[in-house]
Design an enzyme around this catalytic site. Structure first.
Site, PDB file in Angstrom:
ATOM      1  N   HIS A 181     -37.163  38.775  -1.901  1.00 57.52           N
ATOM      2  CA  HIS A 181     -38.250  38.540  -2.839  1.00 57.52           C
ATOM      3  C   HIS A 181     -38.629  39.887  -3.435  1.00 57.52           C
ATOM      4  O   HIS A 181     -38.848  40.858  -2.707  1.00 57.52           O
ATOM      5  CB  HIS A 181     -39.436  37.907  -2.106  1.00 57.52           C
ATOM      6  CG  HIS A 181     -40.607  37.655  -2.982  1.00 57.52           C
ATOM      7  ND1 HIS A 181     -40.508  36.913  -4.142  1.00 57.52           N
ATOM      8  CD2 HIS A 181     -41.896  38.061  -2.897  1.00 57.52           C
ATOM      9  CE1 HIS A 181     -41.698  36.865  -4.719  1.00 57.52           C
ATOM     10  NE2 HIS A 181     -42.553  37.557  -3.992  1.00 57.52           N
ATOM     11  N   GLU A 222     -37.686  32.452   9.562  1.00 60.19           N
ATOM     12  CA  GLU A 222     -38.745  33.445   9.332  1.00 60.19           C
ATOM     13  C   GLU A 222     -40.156  32.858   9.400  1.00 60.19           C
ATOM     14  O   GLU A 222     -41.106  33.433   8.885  1.00 60.19           O
ATOM     15  CB  GLU A 222     -38.530  34.179   8.004  1.00 60.19           C
ATOM     16  CG  GLU A 222     -37.743  35.471   8.135  1.00 60.19           C
ATOM     17  CD  GLU A 222     -36.226  35.244   8.267  1.00 60.19           C
ATOM     18  OE1 GLU A 222     -35.789  34.102   8.039  1.00 60.19           O
ATOM     19  OE2 GLU A 222     -35.523  36.200   8.632  1.00 60.19           O
ATOM     20  N   TYR A 230     -41.269  30.036   8.001  1.00 56.87           N
ATOM     21  CA  TYR A 230     -41.729  29.256   6.854  1.00 56.87           C
ATOM     22  C   TYR A 230     -41.731  27.758   7.198  1.00 56.87           C
ATOM     23  O   TYR A 230     -41.400  27.378   8.325  1.00 56.87           O
ATOM     24  CB  TYR A 230     -40.865  29.578   5.630  1.00 56.87           C
ATOM     25  CG  TYR A 230     -41.085  31.006   5.145  1.00 56.87           C
ATOM     26  CD1 TYR A 230     -42.328  31.407   4.650  1.00 56.87           C
ATOM     27  CD2 TYR A 230     -40.087  31.968   5.217  1.00 56.87           C
ATOM     28  CE1 TYR A 230     -42.561  32.710   4.227  1.00 56.87           C
ATOM     29  CE2 TYR A 230     -40.307  33.280   4.795  1.00 56.87           C
ATOM     30  CZ  TYR A 230     -41.549  33.642   4.305  1.00 56.87           C
ATOM     31  OH  TYR A 230     -41.783  34.936   3.901  1.00 56.87           O
ATOM     32  N   ARG A 260     -30.614  28.278   6.095  1.00 53.57           N
ATOM     33  CA  ARG A 260     -31.024  29.479   6.833  1.00 53.57           C
ATOM     34  C   ARG A 260     -31.919  29.028   7.978  1.00 53.57           C
ATOM     35  O   ARG A 260     -33.065  28.622   7.782  1.00 53.57           O
ATOM     36  CB  ARG A 260     -31.755  30.446   5.907  1.00 53.57           C
ATOM     37  CG  ARG A 260     -32.199  31.698   6.628  1.00 53.57           C
ATOM     38  CD  ARG A 260     -32.325  32.850   5.684  1.00 53.57           C
ATOM     39  NE  ARG A 260     -33.070  33.939   6.277  1.00 53.57           N
ATOM     40  CZ  ARG A 260     -33.180  35.132   5.739  1.00 53.57           C
ATOM     41  NH1 ARG A 260     -32.593  35.387   4.591  1.00 53.57           N
ATOM     42  NH2 ARG A 260     -33.872  36.071   6.323  1.00 53.57           N
ATOM     43  N   HIS A 287     -42.990  36.333  10.655  1.00 55.05           N
ATOM     44  CA  HIS A 287     -43.851  37.418  10.162  1.00 55.05           C
ATOM     45  C   HIS A 287     -44.993  37.705  11.140  1.00 55.05           C
ATOM     46  O   HIS A 287     -45.593  38.769  11.086  1.00 55.05           O
ATOM     47  CB  HIS A 287     -44.405  37.074   8.786  1.00 55.05           C
ATOM     48  CG  HIS A 287     -43.329  37.019   7.729  1.00 55.05           C
ATOM     49  ND1 HIS A 287     -42.451  38.055   7.512  1.00 55.05           N
ATOM     50  CD2 HIS A 287     -42.978  36.048   6.862  1.00 55.05           C
ATOM     51  CE1 HIS A 287     -41.614  37.728   6.542  1.00 55.05           C
ATOM     52  NE2 HIS A 287     -41.910  36.508   6.136  1.00 55.05           N
ATOM     53  N   GLN A 314     -40.521  51.123   3.068  1.00 56.87           N
ATOM     54  CA  GLN A 314     -41.629  51.725   2.316  1.00 56.87           C
ATOM     55  C   GLN A 314     -41.729  51.269   0.872  1.00 56.87           C
ATOM     56  O   GLN A 314     -42.820  51.139   0.338  1.00 56.87           O
ATOM     57  CB  GLN A 314     -41.520  53.251   2.371  1.00 56.87           C
ATOM     58  CG  GLN A 314     -41.977  53.819   3.693  1.00 56.87           C
ATOM     59  CD  GLN A 314     -41.957  55.339   3.677  1.00 56.87           C
ATOM     60  OE1 GLN A 314     -42.253  55.982   2.692  1.00 56.87           O
ATOM     61  NE2 GLN A 314     -41.578  55.912   4.793  1.00 56.87           N
TER      62      GLN A 314
HETATM   63 FE1  SF4 Z   1     -36.277  49.226   1.728  1.00 51.64          FE
HETATM   64 FE2  SF4 Z   1     -36.210  51.677   2.771  1.00 51.64          FE
HETATM   65 FE3  SF4 Z   1     -34.015  50.139   2.811  1.00 51.64          FE
HETATM   66 FE4  SF4 Z   1     -34.863  51.116   0.527  1.00 51.64          FE
HETATM   67  S1  SF4 Z   1     -34.135  52.304   2.265  1.00 51.64           S
HETATM   68  S2  SF4 Z   1     -34.231  49.026   0.901  1.00 51.64           S
HETATM   69  S3  SF4 Z   1     -37.092  51.081   0.801  1.00 51.64           S
HETATM   70  S4  SF4 Z   1     -35.919  49.722   3.843  1.00 51.64           S
END
Ligand code: SF4
Length: 670
Positions: A36, A177, A179, A227, A265, A352
């Site tokens: 997503h 996950e 859902y 899934r 989650h 991130q």
């Molecule tokens: Fe996500 Fe970090 Fe992987 Fe990039 S490196 S896809 S920001 S987990």
């Protein structure tokens, strides 16, 4: 840039073998799992979505699975495709066409969030098998009636019918996950006493009706992936024997492949963060595969071709479906299949710029820390700059590396200056933290990219103004240096900065107080506590020979001036870090305002009065300030662009540093 596949050239023989999901022939075993992106459904984002998926099709994903498309408005959310919306349907069709135009294949993921839907986003109360409060949304859903279940089954079937008509090559039903369909399967969330609850037959009825209805709608030949959850990682949830029985029932109901998801989650077990070892959950897929004859797909922390190859070659899965690795490198499969492992930009599982964006309130478009172009391909097309420049980059940390890479990729002549005898800067520091060793992959990737693009790297040098006179542009990516607070005792010999500790410049103490509980302070505590533990092979050696376990004596206290701990760390990993610190016995002291560092510790005030924290070593993680040494050395008349921590140290992290560097470097010569 897309690598070219040379048949037979791949060192990954198991991955390179053609495969099949039902009637769909696939050229190899690397799929792209659903992601997503928090851009779905908004017309202004459609060009970005089309470019994003098209680039992954050029990157030779055997099959792309879209991000979720809600089959009913109650199961969707903010910036989420909803299949009852005609505008969203035409956007999805346009995405499928964009993928097909590149010779790719694409499956539509049919989705219902159930109790994971936020009423603030859907405008309606969340629905679920039972009214069990949800820790993720902090809402209590409404129990679905039998009529609503029947309506939702019909919506899944209608979604599949649309997918086939719109040209999609397959559908994937999201049943993991945590859902909606997963909620019905689990006794944690399904407390019904009607035909859709109770024993396993009741709890899996909804999923099996969805599969039957889809088959009825699209016929026996349209590829259907389910899934399913291999392990919910939730206490009291579906038992393993039930999971296997469910997999067999799905196969009997007519699914063409099972994609094995892991965790909810709400789970307290990390499933995708960097502390999860690579392919840690592949044995779960292997267990499912042993029970069925349809192909099984594995995911979760499968971030390199060699790990993917291992999973498939071991017979643990028929396909792999990494997701985030396709954000990090849009040519993941193309590079694997052509043997270009060295050129691969590897996902470091930091979350991130992807999951932390998507789960922000309000959600932000997903991108990638190591590939800031991800999700923005339409904004930053791959093309040479209009004017070729001579570019100097000051600093070989994350921002400098990215600036040099991006500028050289655009055709500029780039020289990178680094004061240390090696590249990496804060990447090297971060890589020492448990679970962040993947940063070495990022450093390796940059070194390779700079070599390929012909960047001249000058290490261990502090150039003067004359050295910069030959350049058109100077990108200053000099990074940050630790901020030293004005605190009595800060100059005592047992006081060090985090940078000195990570650089091994000071011997470690036994009783350590870390001043500062931000991301760096907590990462440092994690590193120091983990280092004191016996390494796994040492522990095993001791255990096998009946020796008592030995641990290095080390007590670590992390001090926060406020109530907040790890405040700058992203939402999806902060709880993992805090759990790790707790597990490793790190003491956290909040609301402690340091007044003075003394020979045997730190004195400070707390709401309960003055307190002395004993320590034989005090480490300062009290913030950062821009490195300033470059300022006198850049001559007038040269265009200077300051990026990352050198521009603004407040809240700086690798994601911002790399993104700023990319955008600045991309614009050079426009
Ligand atoms: Fe996500 Fe970090 Fe992987 Fe990039 S490196 S896809 S920001 S987990």
């Amino acid at each position: 840039m897309t690598a070219t596949t040379h048949p037979g050239a791949s060192p990954y023989k198991a991955l390179a073998r053609p495969g099949r999901i039902g009637s769909l022939a696939l050229p190899h075993r690397i799929l792209m799992g659903a992601m997503h992106l928090a851009m779905e459904g908004e017309p202004e984002f459609l060009p970005r979505l089309k470019a994003f998926y098209a680039e992954r099709a050029r990157g030779q994903a055997a099959l792309i699975i879209t991000g979720c498309a809600a089959v009913h408005p109650a199961g969707g959310g903010y910036r989420t495709f909803c299949l009852t919306d005609p505008a969203h349907r035409s956007q999805l069709q346009a995405i499928a066409e964009a993928v097909h135009a590149e010779g790719g294949r694409i499956a539509l993921q049919l989705f219902h969030a159930g109790r994971y839907a936020f009423s603030s986003e859907t405008g309606m109360p969340p629905v679920a098998p039972s009214a069990v409060p949800c820790r993720l949304t902090r809402e209590t859903p409404r129990e679905m009636s039998a009529a609503e279940i029947a309506e939702t089954v019909a919506c899944f079937a209608e979604g599949a019918r649309f997918a086939r008509a719109a040209g999609f090559d397959a559908v994937e039903v999201m049943g993991s996950e945590g859902y909606l369909l997963n909620q019905f399967l689990s006794p944690v969330t399904n407390q019904r006493t009607d035909a859709y609850g109770g024993d396993l037959a009741g709890r899996m009825r909804f999923s099996l009706e969805v599969v039957a209805a889809i088959r009825e709608a699209v016929g026996p030949d349209f590829p259907l992936i389910f899934r399913m959850s291999g392990d919910d990682c939730m206490p009291g949830s579906t038992a393993w024997e039930e999971t296997i029985a469910f997999a067999r029932s799905l196969e009997a109901a007519g699914v063409d492949a099972l994609n094995v998801g892991i965790g909810w989650h709400e789970s307290r077990v990390p499933t995708v963060s960097a502390v999860v070892p690579r392919a840690a959950f592949a044995p779960v897929a292997a267990g499912v595969r042993a029970a069925v004859r349809v192909p099984v797909i594995a995911a979760n922390r499968i971030n390199t071709p060699e790990v993917a190859e291992w999973v498939v070659a071991q017979g643990w899965a028929d396909f792999v479906a990494p997701a985030r690795p396709w954000l990090a490198d849009p040519a993941f499969a193309a590079k694997a299949l052509s043997g270009d492992r060295a050129g691969l930009n590897v996902c470091i599982a930091c979350n991130q710029s992807c999951l932390d964006h998507v789960f922000a309130q309000p959600p932000q478009p997903a991108s990638c820390l190591v590939n800031p172009r991800a999700g923005q391909e339409a904004l930053w097309p791959q093309a040479p700059a209009v004017r070729r420049r001579r570019v100097a980059v000051i600093g070989g940390g994350p921002a400098g590396l990215e600036a040099a890479r991006a500028a050289s990729e655009r055709g500029h002549a780039v020289v990178l200056f680094e004061a240390k005898p090696h590249l990496g800067g804060q990447l090297r520091m971060a890589a020492r933290v448990p679970g962040k060793g993947e940063f070495y992959e990022t450093l390796r990737y940059y070194e390779e990219a700079l070599r390929r693009h012909g960047v001249e790297v000058r290490l261990a040098c502090a150039p003067d103004a004359a050295a910069f006179a030959e350049f058109d542009d100077v990108v200053v990516a000099a990074g940050v240096e630790p901020y030293i607070p004005d605190l009595p005792g800060v100059g005592l010999p047992h006081v060090a900065t985090y940078a000195q500790v990570f650089a091994d410049e000071v011997p470690l103490g036994e009783r350590i107080v870390i001043l500062g509980a931000g991301g760096i302070g907590c990462d440092l505590a994690h590193y120091l506590a983990d280092e004191a533990r016996p390494k796994p092979e040492v522990a095993r050696f001791y255990a096998e020979r009946g020796l008592p376990e030995r641990t290095v004596p080390r007590h670590i206290t992390v001090v926060s001036r406020s109530d907040r701990v790890a405040a700058g760390v992203g939402r999806t990993t902060r709880w993992v870090l805090r759990d790790e610190l707790r597990r490793l016995g790190v003491e956290i002291v909040t609301q402690f305002v340091p007044e003075q560092i003394v020979a045997d510790g730190v004195i400070g005030t707390t709401p309960q009065g003055r307190r002395h924290l004993p320590a034989d070593q005090v480490i300062l993680c009290t913030g950062q300030r821009p490195a300033a040494g470059w300022k006198d050395r850049v001559p007038a008349g040269v265009r200077v662009h300051v990026v990352g921590g050198a521009r603004d140290a407040r809240g700086i992290n690798a994601a911002r540093a790399i993104r700023e560097a990319f955008e600045t470097a991309y614009r050079l010569g426009e």
